[in-house]
Design a protein around this motif. Sequence first.
Motif, short mmCIF file in Angstrom:
data_model
loop_
_atom_site.label_atom_id
_atom_site.label_comp_id
_atom_site.label_asym_id
_atom_site.label_seq_id
_atom_site.Cartn_x
_atom_site.Cartn_y
_atom_site.Cartn_z
N LYS A 1 0.82 -1.22 0.00
CA LYS A 1 0.00 0.00 0.00
C LYS A 1 0.85 1.27 0.00
O LYS A 1 0.34 2.35 0.33
N ASP A 2 2.13 1.15 -0.35
CA ASP A 2 2.98 2.34 -0.38
C ASP A 2 2.97 3.02 -1.75
O ASP A 2 3.69 3.99 -1.96
N GLU A 3 2.16 2.48 -2.68
CA GLU A 3 2.12 3.03 -4.03
C GLU A 3 0.96 4.01 -4.12
O GLU A 3 -0.16 3.67 -3.72
N PRO A 4 1.21 5.22 -4.64
CA PRO A 4 0.13 6.22 -4.68
C PRO A 4 -0.97 5.87 -5.70
O PRO A 4 -2.11 6.28 -5.53
N ASN A 5 -0.62 5.12 -6.73
CA ASN A 5 -1.58 4.83 -7.79
C ASN A 5 -2.02 3.38 -7.69
O ASN A 5 -1.36 2.48 -8.21
N LEU A 6 -3.16 3.16 -7.05
CA LEU A 6 -3.60 1.78 -6.80
C LEU A 6 -4.38 1.19 -7.96
O LEU A 6 -4.87 0.07 -7.89
N SER A 7 -4.45 1.92 -9.09
CA SER A 7 -5.13 1.34 -10.25
C SER A 7 -4.20 0.36 -10.97
O SER A 7 -4.65 -0.46 -11.77
N ALA A 8 -2.90 0.43 -10.68
CA ALA A 8 -1.94 -0.52 -11.28
C ALA A 8 -1.85 -1.78 -10.43
O ALA A 8 -1.89 -1.71 -9.21
N PRO A 9 -1.73 -2.94 -11.08
CA PRO A 9 -1.64 -4.20 -10.33
C PRO A 9 -0.23 -4.44 -9.79
O PRO A 9 0.68 -3.64 -10.01
N ILE A 10 -0.07 -5.55 -9.07
CA ILE A 10 1.24 -6.07 -8.65
C ILE A 10 1.48 -7.33 -9.47
O ILE A 10 0.59 -8.18 -9.58
N VAL A 11 2.67 -7.44 -10.05
CA VAL A 11 3.06 -8.66 -10.77
C VAL A 11 4.22 -9.28 -10.01
O VAL A 11 5.25 -8.64 -9.80
N SER A 12 4.04 -10.53 -9.58
CA SER A 12 4.98 -11.17 -8.65
C SER A 12 5.48 -12.49 -9.23
O SER A 12 4.69 -13.38 -9.54
N VAL A 13 6.80 -12.63 -9.38
CA VAL A 13 7.41 -13.76 -10.08
C VAL A 13 8.22 -14.59 -9.09
O VAL A 13 9.06 -14.05 -8.37
N SER A 14 8.00 -15.90 -9.06
CA SER A 14 8.71 -16.79 -8.14
C SER A 14 9.76 -17.61 -8.89
O SER A 14 9.46 -18.19 -9.93
N LEU A 15 10.96 -17.68 -8.33
CA LEU A 15 12.05 -18.44 -8.95
C LEU A 15 12.77 -19.26 -7.88
O LEU A 15 13.01 -18.77 -6.77
N GLY A 16 13.15 -20.48 -8.22
CA GLY A 16 13.93 -21.30 -7.30
C GLY A 16 13.07 -22.13 -6.38
O GLY A 16 12.04 -22.68 -6.80
#
Length: 216
Positions: A134-149
């Motif tokens: 929630k530290d992002e001012p523009n909450l209309s953009a998503p989060i993209v999260s990539v897992s490796l290993g």
Amino acid sequence: MLDLFADEQPWQEPLAPGAVVLRRLAVAGAATLLHDIEAVAAISPFRHMVTPGGYTMSVAMTSCGGLGWTTDDRGYLYSPVDPVTHRPWPPIPEAFHALCHEAAIAAGYPDFQPDACLINRYAPGAKLSLHQDKDEPNLSAPIVSVSLGLPAIFQFGGLQRNDPLKRLMLEHGDVVVWGGESRLFYHGIQLLKPGQHPLTGEYRYNLTFRRASNSE
Ligand code: SIN
Ligand code: FE2
């Protein structure tokens, strides 16, 4: 090493309104992503940040992009300068951008333009407690999260900290995207179990792409 799953095709699993798991999407490009993580860390090294409450995080972190997520004694913030090197963060590598774009399109966010990528490194015993991004001012953009290993158990809840949690194993190459109605849902990573991965040894890496500046 013979990889029996090298031919596995990615597939999608709905997670919540606005959220989807893109299984194995990052497998094919993983070696390049890991090479790029090393290149970023050679400029802005992994570090264990201290929370405003004085707690040293078990996850080691660095960032790339115009803004990087960091902490100081007042709180969490996005900064254009790495407080360890006193220099700008390295740019987001092209392979990161390409994968993030592919994932964002698949998840229904074709206009997502990240300007920050947090890189998390988990050793056995590391965890990330339940939190909101929630530290992002523009909450209309998503989060993209990539897992490796190494695999890890991801918890995904709701808007309230005590909402019921879904628990899912995130494996090498899995990508989770959350936005829209679930953009502020609580999430976390349970304590990483020891193991050995052919590409990352004893670690799990995670990339999270965000839009951290105010502009659209
Ligand atoms: C995060 O919540 O920023 C990271 C999640 C993960 O490591 O999968
Ligand atoms: Fe998060």
